[in-house]
Enzyme design. Structure first.
Site, PDB file in Angstrom:
ATOM      1  N   GLU A 253       0.888  -1.132   0.094  1.00 27.15           N
ATOM      2  CA  GLU A 253       0.048  -0.035  -0.142  1.00 27.15           C
ATOM      3  C   GLU A 253       0.854   1.154  -0.003  1.00 27.15           C
ATOM      4  O   GLU A 253       2.022   1.376   0.768  1.00 27.15           O
ATOM      5  CB  GLU A 253      -1.136   0.042   1.206  1.00 27.15           C
ATOM      6  CG  GLU A 253      -1.891   1.013   1.081  1.00 27.15           C
ATOM      7  CD  GLU A 253      -3.038   1.113   2.454  1.00 27.15           C
ATOM      8  OE1 GLU A 253      -2.801   0.281   3.214  1.00 27.15           O
ATOM      9  OE2 GLU A 253      -3.917   1.900   2.252  1.00 27.15           O
TER      10      GLU A 253
ATOM     11  N   GLY B 165       2.688   2.337  10.836  1.00 24.59           N
ATOM     12  CA  GLY B 165       2.410   1.672  12.129  1.00 24.59           C
ATOM     13  C   GLY B 165       2.174   0.144  11.904  1.00 24.59           C
ATOM     14  O   GLY B 165       2.964  -0.782  12.321  1.00 24.59           O
TER      15      GLY B 165
ATOM     16  N   MET C  39       0.300  -2.945   8.751  1.00 25.77           N
ATOM     17  CA  MET C  39      -0.522  -3.098   7.159  1.00 25.77           C
ATOM     18  C   MET C  39      -1.580  -4.155   7.573  1.00 25.77           C
ATOM     19  O   MET C  39      -1.046  -5.230   7.724  1.00 25.77           O
ATOM     20  CB  MET C  39       0.728  -3.068   6.306  1.00 25.77           C
ATOM     21  CG  MET C  39      -0.034  -3.320   4.828  1.00 25.77           C
ATOM     22  SD  MET C  39      -0.934  -1.895   4.478  1.00 25.77           S
ATOM     23  CE  MET C  39      -2.131  -2.531   3.381  1.00 25.77           C
ATOM     24  N   GLU C  40      -2.265  -4.137   6.935  1.00 25.97           N
ATOM     25  CA  GLU C  40      -3.536  -5.121   6.802  1.00 25.97           C
ATOM     26  C   GLU C  40      -3.649  -6.092   5.866  1.00 25.97           C
ATOM     27  O   GLU C  40      -4.587  -6.771   5.352  1.00 25.97           O
ATOM     28  CB  GLU C  40      -5.196  -4.278   6.987  1.00 25.97           C
ATOM     29  CG  GLU C  40      -5.395  -3.853   5.665  1.00 25.97           C
ATOM     30  CD  GLU C  40      -4.888  -2.232   5.650  1.00 25.97           C
ATOM     31  OE1 GLU C  40      -4.067  -1.911   6.342  1.00 25.97           O
ATOM     32  OE2 GLU C  40      -5.786  -1.441   4.726  1.00 25.97           O
ATOM     33  N   ASN C  41      -2.623  -6.468   5.173  1.00 27.45           N
ATOM     34  CA  ASN C  41      -2.528  -7.650   3.981  1.00 27.45           C
ATOM     35  C   ASN C  41      -3.411  -8.684   4.556  1.00 27.45           C
ATOM     36  O   ASN C  41      -3.426  -9.181   5.582  1.00 27.45           O
ATOM     37  CB  ASN C  41      -1.094  -8.044   3.903  1.00 27.45           C
ATOM     38  CG  ASN C  41      -0.019  -6.859   3.714  1.00 27.45           C
ATOM     39  OD1 ASN C  41      -0.174  -5.917   2.834  1.00 27.45           O
ATOM     40  ND2 ASN C  41       0.975  -6.894   4.900  1.00 27.45           N
TER      41      ASN C  41
ATOM     42  N   HIS D  80      -7.180  -2.505  14.821  1.00 24.86           N
ATOM     43  CA  HIS D  80      -7.241  -1.616  13.823  1.00 24.86           C
ATOM     44  C   HIS D  80      -7.198  -2.434  12.521  1.00 24.86           C
ATOM     45  O   HIS D  80      -8.006  -2.554  11.337  1.00 24.86           O
ATOM     46  CB  HIS D  80      -6.250  -0.362  13.780  1.00 24.86           C
ATOM     47  CG  HIS D  80      -6.492   0.512  12.538  1.00 24.86           C
ATOM     48  ND1 HIS D  80      -7.442   1.448  12.370  1.00 24.86           N
ATOM     49  CD2 HIS D  80      -5.755   0.412  11.001  1.00 24.86           C
ATOM     50  CE1 HIS D  80      -7.077   2.137  11.261  1.00 24.86           C
ATOM     51  NE2 HIS D  80      -6.222   1.456  10.453  1.00 24.86           N
ATOM     52  N   GLU D  81      -5.748  -3.177  12.399  1.00 26.21           N
ATOM     53  CA  GLU D  81      -5.273  -3.959  11.245  1.00 26.21           C
ATOM     54  C   GLU D  81      -6.411  -5.311  11.080  1.00 26.21           C
ATOM     55  O   GLU D  81      -6.783  -5.268  10.252  1.00 26.21           O
ATOM     56  CB  GLU D  81      -4.036  -4.581  11.172  1.00 26.21           C
ATOM     57  CG  GLU D  81      -3.057  -3.353  11.544  1.00 26.21           C
ATOM     58  CD  GLU D  81      -3.236  -2.151  10.527  1.00 26.21           C
ATOM     59  OE1 GLU D  81      -3.553  -2.384   9.401  1.00 26.21           O
ATOM     60  OE2 GLU D  81      -2.916  -0.974  10.901  1.00 26.21           O
TER      61      GLU D  81
ATOM     62  N   HIS E  17      -9.827  -4.141   9.537  1.00 30.38           N
ATOM     63  CA  HIS E  17      -9.603  -3.983   7.931  1.00 30.38           C
ATOM     64  C   HIS E  17      -9.998  -5.157   7.387  1.00 30.38           C
ATOM     65  O   HIS E  17     -10.432  -5.170   5.964  1.00 30.38           O
ATOM     66  CB  HIS E  17      -8.283  -3.762   7.717  1.00 30.38           C
ATOM     67  CG  HIS E  17      -7.724  -2.239   7.740  1.00 30.38           C
ATOM     68  ND1 HIS E  17      -8.759  -1.178   7.157  1.00 30.38           N
ATOM     69  CD2 HIS E  17      -6.738  -1.209   8.270  1.00 30.38           C
ATOM     70  CE1 HIS E  17      -8.166  -0.135   7.367  1.00 30.38           C
ATOM     71  NE2 HIS E  17      -7.047   0.099   7.580  1.00 30.38           N
TER      72      HIS E  17
ATOM     73  N   GLU F  74     -10.218   3.792   6.045  1.00 29.80           N
ATOM     74  CA  GLU F  74      -9.418   4.236   7.132  1.00 29.80           C
ATOM     75  C   GLU F  74     -10.272   5.098   8.284  1.00 29.80           C
ATOM     76  O   GLU F  74     -10.100   4.806   9.385  1.00 29.80           O
ATOM     77  CB  GLU F  74      -8.311   5.009   6.640  1.00 29.80           C
ATOM     78  CG  GLU F  74      -7.217   4.393   5.889  1.00 29.80           C
ATOM     79  CD  GLU F  74      -6.613   3.302   6.619  1.00 29.80           C
ATOM     80  OE1 GLU F  74      -6.924   3.078   7.671  1.00 29.80           O
ATOM     81  OE2 GLU F  74      -5.886   2.432   6.109  1.00 29.80           O
TER      82      GLU F  74
HETATM   83  N1  TRP Z   1      -3.104   0.887   5.792  1.00 29.76           N
HETATM   84  C1  TRP Z   1      -2.376   0.934   6.796  1.00 29.76           C
HETATM   85  C2  TRP Z   1      -3.322   1.383   8.068  1.00 29.76           C
HETATM   86  O1  TRP Z   1      -3.689   2.158   8.139  1.00 29.76           O
HETATM   87  C3  TRP Z   1      -1.522   2.244   6.579  1.00 29.76           C
HETATM   88  C4  TRP Z   1      -0.210   1.946   5.939  1.00 29.76           C
HETATM   89  C5  TRP Z   1       0.450   0.840   6.218  1.00 29.76           C
HETATM   90  C6  TRP Z   1       0.540   2.428   4.938  1.00 29.76           C
HETATM   91  N2  TRP Z   1       1.913   0.717   5.700  1.00 29.76           N
HETATM   92  C7  TRP Z   1       1.703   1.882   4.675  1.00 29.76           C
HETATM   93  C8  TRP Z   1       0.252   3.517   4.169  1.00 29.76           C
HETATM   94  C9  TRP Z   1       2.642   2.348   3.946  1.00 29.76           C
HETATM   95  C10 TRP Z   1       1.135   3.943   2.975  1.00 29.76           C
HETATM   96  C11 TRP Z   1       2.299   3.354   2.909  1.00 29.76           C
HETATM   97  O2  TRP Z   1      -3.741   0.081   8.644  1.00 29.76           O
HETATM   98 ZN    ZN Z   2      -5.735   1.563   8.325  1.00 32.67          ZN
END
Ligand code: TRP
Ligand code: ZN
Length: 891
Positions: A123, A263, A265-267, A299-300, A303, A322
């Protein structure tokens, strides 16, 4: 000066692609310098989107081979990162092979190395740095992924979804094959290949399925994963109970990584986290760290439904996932705190969480809304999408969802969510789709005007005035709204503003609210709906002139302008039945006192303020966590924006003076609080204990600021005897933020104890970079920041280190950053330029520290402008930094 700015992308230009992708089959032959990626995708024509070529994006990669249905493409054109391929028929198979260099990738976007392992971050547009792909969120495909790597270096091979098979290969290599059953956009793709170990737990979901949960970390950190795992289990239960939403995979993984831009990432099925939001044990993490782990894990996890199952059509819709997910994690945390506090303490516990969230909004989002980057929660244009992961999209976005929740009620909101999922599961949609579902699920509730919250930037001002008619026992409240112009948006239309109101009688109790024309008096708090520029509300049946309590619980993200004299503020500090507003009254009073002191250094601390402050301090009926909030001064960045012109040196002098005075004059009370708030026994993370520790630490802060010997001795003793990080760091912070000569030795002792612990060293860097000058003879903090820049533990390549040292200095320490001789500003430009060459996202974040430079005094503006110009003119500047600095200099 730079002339070729990055092109601006417009929301209105969205068009579906003529070709989409059904399935993706990826093969990675992992190697630190030369990873070979083979990508076989089945592309399908979208007849509704009109004719056109297949469009693929690729960046920072070497194209080794490309075939269409096994042969050479009929036509192929390259325009920068965009590759256009002509194709016939309805479906074709494209196979493309690329070579990439993870070691050279310092941007931390795409595939990169961290501590010897391979990690991805896709992302928003990182997938195109791995392979050619229609890298947009509206292309949802099913992925299978094969990873191949050296077994000794990378014993663990992970990707999204379910593990299909794994095995050995010649030459000490091995492989694993993964399949994700759910179609997803490319930004949710992830892989990890590293030397890690997992904490595992197996749980049963609401429908009775057994699922495997894993938290993957480096071996030495296995004793710091329990809290993250507990948080995950709590999040799963909460989403089942609150929204009926269940985990949809058989396995859910969290992986901690040291080098990470954000912080977490919700992969899909494979969340990747910055270590600081996973690892926690009593000796290294504070209560606040424990809280953050819990809310980021939540949060993740949330998502998975709000973001992954239903995703965004394009990046302008970012707040769709978000804002909604932040709202969900805020509600989750509030529920967790309320549960821990029990029925009697629940309301106060929820207010404490609300206060935390509003503090963040005021300190980060209000200034953003007042500067050159101001944008609606759904922006209309951007140059670099990475610059739009903002407090506006996230935090104000969550406030907008909260207002919907307020207007529709808990049940109406839930019905809207259910309808949203029933319509859009598996799709990439827009904010309008979400709001339409909310409306339809609530008998066509009219949300047309409400949509302006999505399109208008700027913080609305809510002006309130009241008039009392003693003869009729009636009180007329006039509410008016006005939103100041923002760049590119001169005119603003009135918004729908839910205003939660109470009227407090002279005895301090809420009066039942009865609007003129109503048969019955209603509850003590009700929500008025302001929709016009100005509206009047007449309340009847009152026995005496009331004191209005407006915007209870912060019912809308606005700035309330209400003429209240000191007496009324003190009255509400003591009596408002809404704990949020009690806190807010204290903040307003403190702001007034501090700004008066900044304007006139000779102004004394008003006795009435001291008295009101003291009665909160010693009110044992109040929950300690709440008292800690109410006695903490407003955040410096927020106060700075309330000054016109902003004068950081004058503000800092006032803050030092007010803190020192309150510390000294109330020393006896602080000492008593300090003793009463001690928590016996071994550390456990519990909100009740955390509240006591927070108040004890605040007492130490004031005592150390006050500077008398008893207070300083207590801070030293607490530092020496601490049995957990919350106490140890609290005492250290108190010493560092004081004139005590013991501060240097304490910092050294702390360093000696934690020299090998990267996350704890971040605290050590941050504390020093954030240090105020309590001792007028001390050297500027900048001197120390320069020294720390060459500390062996520091690295410009690690975002946590950068934010600990440079972020704390530029953003959290305005009094020391804005030095009159301009040395802070020149240092800023040097660092932004150095960072930009490695990691544009992180550089842009640091660059934003000066975006509101036009709010400062003329002398500071004159010092800042040439540095902004120097950055903008520097060779090879990224689009990320160019957008920030370009907008700051525009007009
Ligand atoms: N989607 C992530 C969140 O808010 C945000 C995020 C994580 C992100 N890593 C990133 C956005 C790198 C841009 C680039 O939970
Ligand atoms: Zn998020």
């Amino acid at each position: 000066m730079r002339t070729e700015h990055a092109p601006t992308i417009q929301r209105a230009d969205y068009r579906p692609l003529p070709w989409t992708v059904e399935t993706v089959d990826l093969h990675f032959c992992l190697d630190a310098e030369a990873t070979l990626v083979t990508n076989r995708m089945v592309c399908v024509r979208q007849s509704s989107a009109g004719d056109g070529p297949i469009q693929l994006w690729g960046e920072a990669l070497e194209r080794v081979a490309l075939t269409v249905d096994g042969g050479a493409p009929a036509g192929l054109r390259e325009h920068g990162a965009l590759l256009e391929i002509d194709a016939e028929g309805e479906r074709v198979v494209i196979e493309v092979q690329t070579r990439i260099n993870p070691r050279a990738n310092t941007t931390l976007s795409g595939l990169y190395l961290s501590a010897g392992g391979f990690f991805t971050q896709c992302e928003a547009e990182g997938f195109r740095r791995i392979t050619y792909f229609p890298d947009r969120p509206d292309v949802m495909a099913r992925y299978t992924v094969t990873l191949e790597a050296e077994r000794a270096r990378c014993p663990v091979l992970l990707s999204n979804g379910n593990l299909l098979e794994q095995g050995e290969l010649p030459n000490g290599r091995h492989y694993a094959k993964w399949e994700d059953p759910f179609p997803k956009p490319s930004y949710l793709f992830a892989l990890v290949a590293a030397k890690l170990v997992a904490l595992e737990r197996s749980v049963t979901t609401m429908s009775g399925r057994e699922v495997l949960l894993q938290v993957w970390v480096e071996e030495g950190n296995l004793d710091r994963c329990e809290h993250a795992m507990d948080s995950l289990v709590h999040s799963m239960r909460w989403d089942e109970e609150t929204f009926g939403l269940e985990l949809d995979l058989d396995r859910f993984m969290i992986v901690a990584v040291t080098d990470f831009n954000m912080g977490a990432m919700e992969n899909k099925g494979l969340n990747i986290f910055n270590t600081k939001f996973v690892l926690a044990k009593p000796d290294t993490a504070t209560d606040v760290d424990y809280e953050h782990v819990e809310s980021v894990v939540a949060h993740e996890y949330f998502h998975n439904w709000t973001g992954n199952r239903v995703t965004c059509r394009d990046w302008f819709q970012l707040t769709l996932k978000e804002g909604l997910t932040v709202f969900r994690d805020q509600q989750f945390s509030a529920d967790m705190l309320a549960r821990a506090a029990g029925p009697d303490g629940a309301a106060s516990a929820r207010a404490v969480k609300r206060i935390d969230d509003v503090r963040v909004l005021r300190a980060a989002q209000f200034p953003e809304d007042a500067g050159p980057m101001a944008h609606p929660i759904r922006p209309d244009s951007y140059q670099e999408i990475n610059n739009f992961y903002t407090a506006t999209v996230y935090e104000k976005g969550a406030e907008v969802i909260r207002m919907l929740h307020t207007l529709l009620g808990q049940e109406g909101f839930r019905n809207g969510m259910d309808l949203y999922f029933s319509y859009f599961d598996g799709q990439a949609v827009t904010c309008d789709d979400f709001v339409d579902a909310m409306s339809e699920a609530n008998n066509g509730f009219d949300l047309d005007q409400f949509m302006r919250w999505y399109s208008q930037a700027g913080t609305p001002r809510l002006k309130a005035s009241g008039s009392w008619d003693a003869g009729h026992g009636s009180y007329t409240l006039t509410l008016a709204q006005h939103t100041p112009p923002t760049p590119g948006q001169e005119q603003k239309a009135p918004l729908v503003i839910p205003v939660a109101l109470g009227l407090i009688g002279p005895d301090g109790r809420d009066r039942p609210l009865q609007l003129e024309g109503e048969a019955q008096p209603g509850a003590g708090t009700r929500v008025l709906r302001l929709t016009e520029s100005e509206q009047r509300f007449r309340f009847v049946g009152l026995d005496a002139e009331p004191v209005p309590s407006l915007l209870r619980g912060f019912s809308a993200p606005v700035i309330l302008e209400l003429d209240e004299d000191d007496g009324r503020l003190a009255f509400r500090m003591a009596h408002d039945s809404d704990p949020f507003n009690r806190w807010d009254a204290a903040q307003r009073y403190a702001e007034r006192v501090i700004l008066a002191r900044a304007a006139d250094p000779a102004a004394g601390l008003p006795t009435a303020f001291r008295a009101a402050f003291r009665s909160l301090l010693s009110d044992e009926a109040l929950d300690p966590a709440f008292r800690a909030q109410a006695l903490a001064l407003p955040a410096e960045p927020y106060l700075l924006e309330r000054m016109s012109p902003a004068d950081p040196a004058a503000l800092r002098a006032a803050l030092i003076d007010v803190m020192a005075t309150l510390g000294r004059e109330l020393a006896a009370d602080w000492l008593q609080v300090l003793d009463r708030m001690q928590v016996a026994g071994a550390y456990r993370y519990h909100p009740g204990d955390a509240g006591r520790r927070a108040l004890a630490n605040l007492a130490l802060r004031y005592l150390a600021a006050g500077g008398d010997a008893v207070g300083l001795a207590r801070a030293e003793a607490h530092f020496a005897q601490a049995t957990n990080m919350t106490q140890r760091f609290g005492a250290l912070a108190a010493l560092v933020q004081s004139a005590s000569p013991a501060r240097t030795a304490a910092l050294q002792a702390f360093h000696a104890r934690y020299r090998d612990d990267a996350l704890v060293l971040d605290k050590w860097f941050a504390l020093q970079a954030g240090a105020w000058r309590w001792d007028a003879a001390a050297a500027p903090t900048l001197d120390r920041v320069r020294v720390l820049l060459s500390d062996p533990a520091f690295s410009l390549s690690n975002p946590n280190k950068v934010s600990a040292l440079l972020g704390s200095y530029f953003r959290a320490n305005p009094g020391e950053f804005h030095l009159a001789d301009g040395s802070g500003h020149a240092f800023w430009a040097d660092q932004v330029i150095a960072l930009d060459a490695r990691n544009p996202q992180v550089a842009a974040r640091m660059a934003r520290a000066l975006e509101n430079w036009r709010h400062f005094t003329p002398a500071l503006q004159a010092s800042i402008r040439p540095q902004l110009e120097r950055v903008l003119a520097s060779a090879g500047l990224s689009a990320d930094v160019a957008e920030i600095v370009g907008k700051a200099l525009a007009q």
